[in-house]
Every structure is written in C-alpha cells, then in structure tokens.
Write a protein that holds these residues in place. Structure first.
Motif, PDB file in Angstrom:
ATOM      1  N   ILE A   6    -128.203   9.035  54.424  1.00 21.49           N
ATOM      2  CA  ILE A   6    -127.226   9.723  53.469  1.00 21.49           C
ATOM      3  C   ILE A   6    -128.200   9.543  52.096  1.00 21.49           C
ATOM      4  O   ILE A   6    -128.686   8.724  51.726  1.00 21.49           O
ATOM      5  N   GLN A   9    -126.675   7.938  46.624  1.00 19.81           N
ATOM      6  CA  GLN A   9    -126.123   6.544  46.227  1.00 19.81           C
ATOM      7  C   GLN A   9    -124.909   6.653  45.122  1.00 19.81           C
ATOM      8  O   GLN A   9    -125.153   7.507  44.331  1.00 19.81           O
ATOM      9  N   LYS A  10    -124.169   5.779  45.216  1.00 19.79           N
ATOM     10  CA  LYS A  10    -123.089   5.781  44.201  1.00 19.79           C
ATOM     11  C   LYS A  10    -123.552   5.639  42.865  1.00 19.79           C
ATOM     12  O   LYS A  10    -124.753   4.763  42.688  1.00 19.79           O
ATOM     13  N   TYR A  34    -126.102  16.940  52.966  1.00 17.22           N
ATOM     14  CA  TYR A  34    -124.786  16.077  52.781  1.00 17.22           C
ATOM     15  C   TYR A  34    -123.664  16.661  51.820  1.00 17.22           C
ATOM     16  O   TYR A  34    -124.233  17.232  50.810  1.00 17.22           O
ATOM     17  N   LYS A  53    -118.235   8.453  45.159  1.00 15.58           N
ATOM     18  CA  LYS A  53    -118.013   7.768  46.279  1.00 15.58           C
ATOM     19  C   LYS A  53    -118.886   8.160  47.400  1.00 15.58           C
ATOM     20  O   LYS A  53    -118.968   9.502  47.416  1.00 15.58           O
ATOM     21  N   VAL A  54    -119.274   7.343  48.362  1.00 12.09           N
ATOM     22  CA  VAL A  54    -120.127   7.842  49.306  1.00 12.09           C
ATOM     23  C   VAL A  54    -119.546   7.370  50.558  1.00 12.09           C
ATOM     24  O   VAL A  54    -119.277   6.247  50.881  1.00 12.09           O
ATOM     25  N   LYS A  55    -119.160   8.121  51.414  1.00  9.92           N
ATOM     26  CA  LYS A  55    -118.801   7.898  52.697  1.00  9.92           C
ATOM     27  C   LYS A  55    -119.701   8.522  53.848  1.00  9.92           C
ATOM     28  O   LYS A  55    -120.766   9.161  53.554  1.00  9.92           O
ATOM     29  N   LYS A  56    -119.392   8.122  55.123  1.00 10.32           N
ATOM     30  CA  LYS A  56    -120.449   8.410  56.330  1.00 10.32           C
ATOM     31  C   LYS A  56    -120.886   9.812  56.193  1.00 10.32           C
ATOM     32  O   LYS A  56    -121.753  10.314  56.145  1.00 10.32           O
ATOM     33  N   ASN A  57    -119.855  10.867  56.276  1.00 14.44           N
ATOM     34  CA  ASN A  57    -120.290  12.047  56.405  1.00 14.44           C
ATOM     35  C   ASN A  57    -120.002  13.226  55.224  1.00 14.44           C
ATOM     36  O   ASN A  57    -120.310  14.308  55.157  1.00 14.44           O
ATOM     37  N   TYR A  58    -119.336  12.433  53.867  1.00 15.50           N
ATOM     38  CA  TYR A  58    -119.216  13.265  53.007  1.00 15.50           C
ATOM     39  C   TYR A  58    -118.901  12.384  51.887  1.00 15.50           C
ATOM     40  O   TYR A  58    -118.684  11.132  51.935  1.00 15.50           O
ATOM     41  N   GLY A  59    -119.130  12.960  50.515  1.00 17.01           N
ATOM     42  CA  GLY A  59    -118.868  12.207  49.394  1.00 17.01           C
ATOM     43  C   GLY A  59    -118.099  12.901  48.154  1.00 17.01           C
ATOM     44  O   GLY A  59    -117.912  13.955  48.381  1.00 17.01           O
ATOM     45  N   TYR A  60    -117.813  12.043  47.281  1.00 10.83           N
ATOM     46  CA  TYR A  60    -117.199  12.645  46.027  1.00 10.83           C
ATOM     47  C   TYR A  60    -118.008  12.529  44.842  1.00 10.83           C
ATOM     48  O   TYR A  60    -118.691  11.527  44.593  1.00 10.83           O
TER      49      TYR A  60
END
Ligand code: SAH
Length: 457
Positions: A6, A9-10, A34, A53-60
């Motif tokens: 990824i 990072q947050k 990403y 916000k960081v998730k495995k496949n996408y983030g905000y």
C-alpha cells in the motif's frame, strides 16, 4: 500469498488526480495504483489530500487544497449544502451530473453485472432541476426556548434548523415552517430521541403537484398530548389550502419515521394527484414517486419497453399504489399487481376504480410469495415489470421469473448496484439485457433511477 504494497500511510499528505465519482458523489482516483475516495473533489481535478483511512484495497482522504479545478465545478446554490448531506452534487453543473449518473450505471452494469453488450442511454434530465420533490419529512428537536425542524447533520442525529430546502416544492417548505412556528408558539413538546420523551417527532408534507392538494402529517410519540386541539385549530386556520391533516402515531424507539397508525385529524384521508391522464389517491404511508415530472418520463419508458399490444398478461411486482399497473392496464389484456403494504393496495384498488380501469387485480403480500402462488394457479405471463426498493429483488422471486419465462422483463430500479446483481441472475436464467435508460429522478443527489429492458433469449 504475496503481500500487497500500500503506497500511502494514514495522515500522509499526497497530491493526486481524480478520474471518477464514488457512490456518495466523492471523487475517486488512483495514487500509485491504490484507490482513494475523497469527498468534494471532481473527476478531472488534481488536489492535495490528507490520507485519513487506509484499507487493504482502497482508502479515504480529506481534501486539503485543489491544485487544478474542473470547469464543471460551480458554487453550490444552497447555504446549508455542506452540513446537510441530503444533496451531494450541487457543486457540479447539471449537465455533468447527468453524464456522471450514466457512467455510474454503466460502471455497475459492467463491474457487478458483467454485462458488456448493452445500450445505456444518456440520462433523461429535468429542464429545471430544483424544487422538484413533492414530499418532505423533517425531524423536530428542542432548542433553547423552542423547537427546530430541519435535517440531521451528516452522519449524526443532531438536528439542524432549516428555513428552506431548494429541492423541495415551495409549498412543502412553507407548510413545515408554518407548523414549526405554531408548535413552538403553543408549546408542543419536541421529541427527544435520547430519552424517548416529548411529542412531535417529524413533520411530513406531501403535495399533489398536478392537483394542488396538500397533506400534512404530524408524527407523534403517543396519541394524546396537551394542546392537541389548539394545534389542529391553528394549523387549519393558517394553512387554508390544506386538503388533509393526519396524525401518525409512532411511540417506538426507532429510526423508522412513521408508525403503523394514522388518524385523520381534519379533512380527507387521502390526497389526489395525476400522472398523465390517470388519477391517484395517496395515503399517508403509501409510497408515491417524489418527482412528478420525471415519474412521467420513467413510466412512459417502462410502458414503451413493455411493448404491449392489448393481448398480454402482465405482472407488476412491488406495485405500490398501482401507478405503473394502471399505466400498463390501458394497453394490456390483464395486469396483476402485488405489493407488501396493505394501505397501498387499498389505494391501488381505489385508483383502479377511480379511473374506471377493470382489467387489473391487486393482491397484498410479498412479491416472492404471491407470484409463485399465481404460478401454481397456472397464470401465463407475457411481461413482468419489477420496481423493487433499494435492496433489489428477492432472489427467489428472480428464480420464479426465470421459471415463468415471460417474453420481456422491465426492471425499474433506484439502485444500480442491486440492478446489476439482479440482471446477472436473469441473464444466467435465459434473459438478455437489451437496453437501459437512466432517468434523473433526484437532481443534485447521487441517486439515479434506471429502467432496463430484458427479453427471453
Ligand atoms: N411501482 C411503485 C412503487 C415502487 S417502490 C411506484 O412506482 O410508485 C417499491 C415498493 O415495493 C414499495 O411500495 C414497497 O412497499 C414495496 N415492497 C417492498 N418489499 C416488497 C416485497 N417483498 N413484496 C412486494 N412489495 C414490496
């Protein structure tokens, strides 16, 4: 399994470009492959973003600063646009909203439905995409020394006072303001969700745009309360154009707005409206499309796709007060409507009678239970129309439709992702999706309605 890298990072600040819209109108783009969702950014824009916000496949992310702005960006017309969240697209030109809605439908149909060879038309838009809603429902709350009526601030249950809503018919805004003021003046206790105390929960209003009739519904925590008679008297005096004043009792701790019991306090039990040349009675709890101008376009398209010649048996599943059913009945041999809300079916029967339409039968119940029963009784159907709520069709209903083998299925949908899921199932069951017409029933919001035509392979 290979570990996915990824690239963010947050709390990191990055610069990135945006290519599309997400479900809530937020900007979507890729940063080093990403996917990130960032509210307030448009396709074609470049921005400085803080990753939140960081998730495995996408983030905000949060928008920090726009670097390149889109030519489709405009100043939102509404002063409470940012706090409210009821509209998501006011910062985008209407032409671009229509374009993006079509792309949203296309994306769902291809990604979830895995359907490639289908015609998806340009979104049918409104000439004037404001003041279109015929129904308004606002929560009431206490404020220092009085009572406010407005909307829940985004993702909370904090009520913010509202003077007007720009996508509402002006009569709705006027009725709400009038009731708010009267309730405050005579000391009606606003409902407090936290301790389940107080009386007035919601003010709901509806106008028959083509008849001018008006319904006002007071949703209350309990049937009797102090100053009830005074409240009725003042409302009737100050809203001389009112057709129907209803009390709906909702004494449950729930987010559902209306309770099961409606009492007519003054005037008629229903209001009437017309679509095309058909007249409809509408009860407090019945579903009725909120954008009358676009409803006509939607129903005309559904009727066109049904390709009726006068010899067909047609099922209208999720028929509400029988709106689509009655449109179809004028061109079909017989129409069978099914709907789960008893009051809506009562309205539907009344509506058939009101319009002198005899070749239609309505039944209360879940479509997935009633239609298999009709199937067992040997009903032969030529066309099935479905118009389910956002969660889409019940999976067993789709199996029944596949077994019934109608020549055509017309699928009216307010949610492209469940539409795509259901079209896949119908395709696997022997149907082919021919074309899809998106209709803009909800300008300024990310919602999009579509009508799809499927034929038996
Ligand atoms: N076709 C109508 C109503 C569409 S809204 C119109 O255009 O006005 C969807 C309707 O489905 C609502 O009236 C809702 O009460 C009804 N409904 C929800 N679940 C249902 C089910 N399982 N079976 C039948 N009707 C259902």
């Amino acid at each position: 399994m290979e570990k996915v890298q990824i690239p963010v990072q947050k709390n990191q600040y990055i610069e990135m470009e945006f290519t599309g819209f997400g479900h809530d109108g937020e900007g979507v783009g890729k940063y080093q492959g990403y996917t990130l969702f960032v509210p307030g950014v448009l396709p074609g824009e470049k921005a400085k973003v803080k990753v939140i916000k960081v998730k495995k496949n996408y983030g905000y992310g949060r928008l920090i600063e726009l670097i390149d702005t889109s030519q489709d960006r405009i100043e939102p017309k509404c002063s409470i646009y940012k706090q409210c969240g009821g509209c998501q697209l006011q910062h985008i030109t209407y032409q671009e909203q229509l374009k993006q809605k079509r792309l949203l439908v296309e994306d769902n149909i291809k990604r979830i439905g895995k359907i490639e060879d289908v015609v998806i038309h340009q979104t049918l838009g409104m000439r004037d995409p404001w003041n279109y809603r015929n129904k308004s429902q606002v929560p009431v709350a206490k404020r220092e020394g009085g009572l406010i009526a407005g909307f829940y601030a985004k993702r909370t249950h904090d009520v913010i006072d509202m003077k007007e809503c720009l996508i509402q018919q002006e009569e709705n805004n006027y009725m709400i303001q009038t009731v708010r003021r009267i309730a405050e003046e005579i000391g009606i206790a606003p409902y407090d969700e936290k301790n389940h105390q107080g009386i007035l929960r919601h003010i709901v209003t509806r106008v028959g745009v083509n008849t001018g009739e008006r319904m006002l519904i007071l949703v209350t925590n309990g049937k009797d309360f102090p100053n009830k008679e005074e409240l009725i008297k003042r409302i009737v005096e100050e809203l001389p154009d009112l057709t129907s004043l209803i009390q709906n009792v909702n004494d449950q701790r729930t987010n559902v707005i209306m309770g099961l019991k409606s009492i007519t306090l003054w005037g008629r039990d229903v209001i009437y409206d017309t679509i095309g040349d058909i007249k409809f009675a509408i009860s407090p709890r019945s579903f009725y499309q909120v954008n009358p101008e676009q409803t006509k376009q939607l129903y005309d398209k559904a009727l066109e796709y049904a390709m009726l010649t006068g010899n067909e048996n047609v099922i209208d599943a999720y028929c509400g007060i029988g709106t689509i059913s009655l449109f179809l009945a004028k061109k079909a041999k017989q129409v069978y409507g099914v709907e789960i809300v008893p009051e809506a079916i009562k309205d539907a029967k009344k509506n058939a009678e009101l319009n002198g339409i005899k070749n239609v039968t309505f039944e209360v119940g879940a479509a997935e239970t009633v239609i298999p029963k009709w199937q067992q009784q040997g009903l032969n159907v030529d066309v099935v129309v479905v118009d389910p709520p956002r969660k889409g069709c019940d999976q067993s209903l789709l199996q029944t439709i596949i077994e019934l083998k109608p020549k055509r299925v017309v699928y009216v949908s307010c949610n492209p992702s469940t539409l795509a899921r259901d079209l896949r199932i119908l395709e696997d069951g022997g149907f082919k999706t021919i074309e899809i017409q998106p209709v803009d029933m909800f300008p300024q919001t990310t919602h999009v309605e579509s009508v799809a035509l499927l034929t038996l392979k």
